[in-house]
Design a protein around this motif. Structure first.
Motif, PDB file in Angstrom:
ATOM      1  N   ILE A 182       0.829  -1.202   0.000  1.00  0.00           N
ATOM      2  CA  ILE A 182       0.000   0.000   0.000  1.00  0.00           C
ATOM      3  C   ILE A 182       0.868   1.258   0.000  1.00  0.00           C
ATOM      4  N   SER A 183       1.934   1.249   0.770  1.00  0.00           N
ATOM      5  CA  SER A 183       2.761   2.457   0.912  1.00  0.00           C
ATOM      6  C   SER A 183       3.759   2.633  -0.226  1.00  0.00           C
ATOM      7  N   ASP A 184       4.205   1.529  -0.846  1.00  0.00           N
ATOM      8  CA  ASP A 184       5.329   1.586  -1.774  1.00  0.00           C
ATOM      9  C   ASP A 184       4.908   1.769  -3.231  1.00  0.00           C
ATOM     10  N   ASN A 185       3.645   1.533  -3.542  1.00  0.00           N
ATOM     11  CA  ASN A 185       3.222   1.602  -4.933  1.00  0.00           C
ATOM     12  C   ASN A 185       2.461   2.890  -5.215  1.00  0.00           C
ATOM     13  N   ASP A 186       2.764   3.476  -6.368  1.00  0.00           N
ATOM     14  CA  ASP A 186       2.087   4.713  -6.746  1.00  0.00           C
ATOM     15  C   ASP A 186       0.601   4.465  -6.986  1.00  0.00           C
ATOM     16  N   THR A 187       0.309   3.318  -7.572  1.00  0.00           N
ATOM     17  CA  THR A 187      -1.071   2.996  -7.910  1.00  0.00           C
ATOM     18  C   THR A 187      -1.395   1.573  -7.493  1.00  0.00           C
ATOM     19  N   ILE A 188      -2.541   1.391  -6.882  1.00  0.00           N
ATOM     20  CA  ILE A 188      -3.039   0.042  -6.590  1.00  0.00           C
ATOM     21  C   ILE A 188      -4.177  -0.215  -7.565  1.00  0.00           C
ATOM     22  N   ASP A 189      -3.921  -1.072  -8.554  1.00  0.00           N
ATOM     23  CA  ASP A 189      -4.952  -1.379  -9.540  1.00  0.00           C
ATOM     24  C   ASP A 189      -5.071  -2.881  -9.721  1.00  0.00           C
ATOM     25  N   ALA A 190      -5.977  -3.312 -10.596  1.00  0.00           N
ATOM     26  CA  ALA A 190      -6.237  -4.739 -10.787  1.00  0.00           C
ATOM     27  C   ALA A 190      -4.997  -5.472 -11.295  1.00  0.00           C
ATOM     28  N   ASP A 191      -4.219  -4.828 -12.143  1.00  0.00           N
ATOM     29  CA  ASP A 191      -3.004  -5.472 -12.672  1.00  0.00           C
ATOM     30  C   ASP A 191      -2.014  -5.741 -11.547  1.00  0.00           C
ATOM     31  N   PHE A 192      -1.864  -4.779 -10.630  1.00  0.00           N
ATOM     32  CA  PHE A 192      -0.954  -4.987  -9.513  1.00  0.00           C
ATOM     33  C   PHE A 192      -1.465  -6.089  -8.593  1.00  0.00           C
ATOM     34  N   ILE A 193      -2.734  -6.063  -8.244  1.00  0.00           N
ATOM     35  CA  ILE A 193      -3.309  -7.075  -7.359  1.00  0.00           C
ATOM     36  C   ILE A 193      -3.119  -8.475  -7.940  1.00  0.00           C
ATOM     37  N   ALA A 194      -3.179  -8.599  -9.248  1.00  0.00           N
ATOM     38  CA  ALA A 194      -3.021  -9.905  -9.901  1.00  0.00           C
ATOM     39  C   ALA A 194      -1.621 -10.481  -9.704  1.00  0.00           C
ATOM     40  N   THR A 195      -0.644  -9.626  -9.393  1.00  0.00           N
ATOM     41  CA  THR A 195       0.740 -10.100  -9.289  1.00  0.00           C
ATOM     42  C   THR A 195       1.128 -10.553  -7.889  1.00  0.00           C
ATOM     43  N   ILE A 196       0.344 -10.214  -6.863  1.00  0.00           N
ATOM     44  CA  ILE A 196       0.778 -10.499  -5.495  1.00  0.00           C
ATOM     45  C   ILE A 196       0.213 -11.828  -4.998  1.00  0.00           C
ATOM     46  N   SER A 197       0.818 -12.339  -3.944  1.00  0.00           N
ATOM     47  CA  SER A 197       0.421 -13.617  -3.365  1.00  0.00           C
ATOM     48  C   SER A 197      -1.033 -13.590  -2.895  1.00  0.00           C
ATOM     49  N   ALA A 198      -1.694 -14.730  -3.059  1.00  0.00           N
ATOM     50  CA  ALA A 198      -3.077 -14.845  -2.582  1.00  0.00           C
ATOM     51  C   ALA A 198      -3.174 -14.590  -1.089  1.00  0.00           C
ATOM     52  N   GLN A 199      -2.124 -14.909  -0.357  1.00  0.00           N
ATOM     53  CA  GLN A 199      -2.129 -14.731   1.094  1.00  0.00           C
ATOM     54  C   GLN A 199      -2.259 -13.265   1.483  1.00  0.00           C
ATOM     55  N   ALA A 200      -1.919 -12.360   0.546  1.00  0.00           N
ATOM     56  CA  ALA A 200      -1.970 -10.928   0.825  1.00  0.00           C
ATOM     57  C   ALA A 200      -3.234 -10.270   0.277  1.00  0.00           C
ATOM     58  N   LYS A 201      -4.192 -11.089  -0.205  1.00  0.00           N
ATOM     59  CA  LYS A 201      -5.390 -10.469  -0.787  1.00  0.00           C
ATOM     60  C   LYS A 201      -6.651 -11.327  -0.611  1.00  0.00           C
ATOM     61  N   SER A 202      -6.554 -12.396   0.174  1.00  0.00           N
ATOM     62  CA  SER A 202      -7.704 -13.289   0.332  1.00  0.00           C
ATOM     63  C   SER A 202      -8.477 -12.944   1.601  1.00  0.00           C
ATOM     64  N   LEU A 203      -9.270 -13.879   2.102  1.00  0.00           N
ATOM     65  CA  LEU A 203     -10.078 -13.633   3.296  1.00  0.00           C
ATOM     66  C   LEU A 203      -9.232 -13.166   4.481  1.00  0.00           C
ATOM     67  N   ALA A 204      -8.065 -13.785   4.658  1.00  0.00           N
ATOM     68  CA  ALA A 204      -7.211 -13.404   5.786  1.00  0.00           C
ATOM     69  C   ALA A 204      -6.730 -11.969   5.655  1.00  0.00           C
ATOM     70  N   ALA A 205      -6.366 -11.552   4.442  1.00  0.00           N
ATOM     71  CA  ALA A 205      -5.915 -10.177   4.212  1.00  0.00           C
ATOM     72  C   ALA A 205      -7.055  -9.193   4.425  1.00  0.00           C
ATOM     73  N   LEU A 206      -8.241  -9.535   3.952  1.00  0.00           N
ATOM     74  CA  LEU A 206      -9.400  -8.672   4.154  1.00  0.00           C
ATOM     75  C   LEU A 206      -9.711  -8.519   5.641  1.00  0.00           C
ATOM     76  N   GLU A 207      -9.563  -9.610   6.386  1.00  0.00           N
ATOM     77  CA  GLU A 207      -9.792  -9.528   7.828  1.00  0.00           C
ATOM     78  C   GLU A 207      -8.827  -8.535   8.463  1.00  0.00           C
ATOM     79  N   TYR A 208      -7.557  -8.628   8.100  1.00  0.00           N
ATOM     80  CA  TYR A 208      -6.557  -7.708   8.653  1.00  0.00           C
ATOM     81  C   TYR A 208      -6.931  -6.256   8.343  1.00  0.00           C
ATOM     82  N   LEU A 209      -7.286  -5.985   7.099  1.00  0.00           N
ATOM     83  CA  LEU A 209      -7.614  -4.628   6.695  1.00  0.00           C
ATOM     84  C   LEU A 209      -8.834  -4.083   7.432  1.00  0.00           C
ATOM     85  N   LEU A 210      -9.800  -4.955   7.708  1.00  0.00           N
ATOM     86  CA  LEU A 210     -11.060  -4.518   8.319  1.00  0.00           C
ATOM     87  C   LEU A 210     -11.046  -4.535   9.844  1.00  0.00           C
TER      88      LEU A 210
END
Length: 360
Positions: free
Chosen positions: A122-150
Motif C-alpha cells: 500500500i505504501s510503496d506503490n504509486d497505484t493500486i490497480d487490478a493489474d498490480f493485485i493480480a501479481t501479489i500472493s493470494a495470502q496478501a489479498k484473500s479472506l485473511a488479508a481482508l480480515e486484517y484490513l477490516l
C-alpha cells in the motif's frame, strides 16, 4: 474328541465366512452413486452457492464503504466478512478433486496473512490497480488479508486509515473482488455450465483412491485434521511444540476463531449424516447392520460442541488464559478424528491420503 474339535472348527469357519460374505454383499448392494448424487445436490452445491452469494455481498458492502467511508458502513462490511468466512468454512470439506488440484482453498483463505507485505504494498506503490493485485500472493489479498484490513484495530482507527488513503481503499476493494473471483471459480468447477465436476463426481466409477467416495471421505477427514492441528493445536502449543502462539489462530483480528471451528465441525457433521438424504452414516449402517459406529460419531461430535461451549472468550485469548479448556477441545477433536481415521475408514475400506497439515 478330535471329531468334535473338527466339527467345532468347521462351524466357526462357516460362521466367520457367512459374516464376511454378508458384509461384502451389503457393501456391494449399497448404491454409492445415489449417495454421491444426494451429497452433491444437498450438501456440496448449496454450500458453494451460499459462499458465492456471501462473497458477492461482501464485495458490494466494501464497494459501498469505499464510496462512503462512514463507520456505519465499515461495520456492515466487517459483519459481512464474518458471514463470508463462515460460509467459506462450510465449503472447506468439499475442496476435493479439481478444486483441490487447483489449490482453490489456499487462494481463498490462507492464514495468518502477511501484514508487513500488505502495508508495504500500500505504501510503496504509486497505484493500486487490478493489474498490480493480480501479481501479489493470494495470502496478501484473500479472506485473511481482508480480515486484517477490516479488523486490525478499532473501528474509528480503521476508518480513519481508509479515509486518509485512496490506495488503502483501492487495495481493500480489489482484494474483495479477487475473493469473489475465486469463489466464482470454485462454483464454476462444480457447475454444469462450467467444468461440470458435479457430474464427473457422481459418475466416477473408480473404486481406488481417486474414486469419488474416497475423495469425499478424505475431504471430511482433512477438515477434521486441519481443525484439530492448525486451528486449535498449533496456536495452543499442542502440536510438535509447546510454544503458545495466539496469532496463529484463524480469524485472529476479528475474534471469530471459535465460530469457525464450530462451522468446520458442523460441515463435517452434515457431510457425514446428510440430514436431507443418503449420507455416509447410511453406508456404514448398510455394512455393519448396527448404529453403534454412527452413534459413536454423533457422541464425539456432541463432545466437541460441549468443549467449544466451555470456552467463553475468544480462542486467541483462551489458548493462554483457558489453556486447559483448549487442551480438552484439542483432545475431543483428536478422538473424533481417530474414529474417522480408524473405525469408519476400516469399515468403508477407505484410503486416507495427504491432508493440508502434512509436512507442517
Amino acid at each position: 474328541m478330535k471329531k468334535y474339535l473338527f466339527l467345532t472348527l468347521t462351524i466357526t469357519s462357516l460362521f466367520l465366512f457367512t459374516c464376511n460374505s454378508d458384509n461384502d454383499n451389503a457393501e456391494d448392494s449399497f448404491n454409492v452413486k445415489n449417495l454421491l448424487t444426494d451429497v452433491s445436490n444437498q450438501q456440496i452445491l448449496p454450500a458453494i452457492n451460499l459462499f458465492v452469494s456471501a462473497s458477492t455481498t461482501l464485495e458490494q458492502s466494501i464497494e459501498n464503504y469505499v464510496n462512503d467511508t462512514s463507520e456505519a458502513n465499515l461495520e456492515i462490511a466487517r459483519q459481512q466478512w464474518k458471514t463470508t468466512a463462515i460460509a467459506y468454512e462450510k465449503t472447506y470439506v468439499h475442496h476435493i478433486g479439481i478444486a483441490r488440484d487447483q489449490f482453490i482453498h489456499t487462494s481463498i483463505y490462507n492464514w495468518p496473512t502477511v501484514e508487513g507485505a500488505i502495508e508495504f504494498f500500500i505504501s510503496d506503490n504509486d497505484t493500486i490497480d487490478a493489474d498490480f493485485i493480480a501479481t501479489i500472493s493470494a495470502q496478501a489479498k484473500s479472506l485473511a488479508a481482508l480480515e486484517y484490513l477490516l479488523f486490525a484495530e478499532d473501528t474509528t482507527t480503521i476508518n480513519s486509515g481508509f479515509v486518509a488513503s485512496q490506495k488503502r481503499r483501492d487495495y481493500l476493494r480489489l482484494s474483495s473482488a479477487y475473493l469473489t473471483s475465486r469463489a466464482e471459480r470454485l462454483q464454476e468447477i462444480w457447475a454444469a455450465s462450467g467444468d461440470a465436476y458435479a457430474s464427473l463426481f457422481v459418475n466416477n466409477d473408480d473404486s481406488g483412491i481417486q474414486g469419488s467416495f474416497n475423495l469425499y471421505y478424505n475431504g471430511m477427514h482433512n477438515a477434521l485434521d486441519v481443525t484439530k492441528t492448525t486451528k486449535v493445536g498449533k496456536p495452543a502449543g499442542l502440536e510438535n511444540s509447546q510454544v503458545i502462539l495466539p496469532e496463529l489462530t484463524q480469524a485472529y483480528y476479528s475474534y471469530t476463531s471459535k465460530t469457525l471451528v464450530q462451522a468446520s465441525i458442523e460441515s463435517v457433521e452434515s457431510a457425514y449424516f446428510n440430514p436431507n438424504g443418503i449420507g455416509v452414516d447410511d453406508y456404514v449402517f448398510a455394512i455393519t447392520n448396527t448404529t453403534d459406529l454412527n452413534d459413536a460419531i454423533a457422541t464425539k461430535i456432541a463432545e466437541v460442541y460441549t468443549a467449544l461451549d466451555a470456552i467463553n472468550i475468544p480462542l486467541s485469548e483462551a489458548v493462554e488464559q483457558e489453556h486447559n479448556l483448549v487442551e480438552d477441545l484439542h483432545t475431543k477433536l483428536e478422538d473424533l478424528r481417530i474414529l474417522f481415521a480408524v473405525d469408519v475408514r476400516s469399515t468403508l475400506s477407505i484410503v486416507i491420503t495427504t491432508t493440508d497439515t502434512d509436512g507442517d
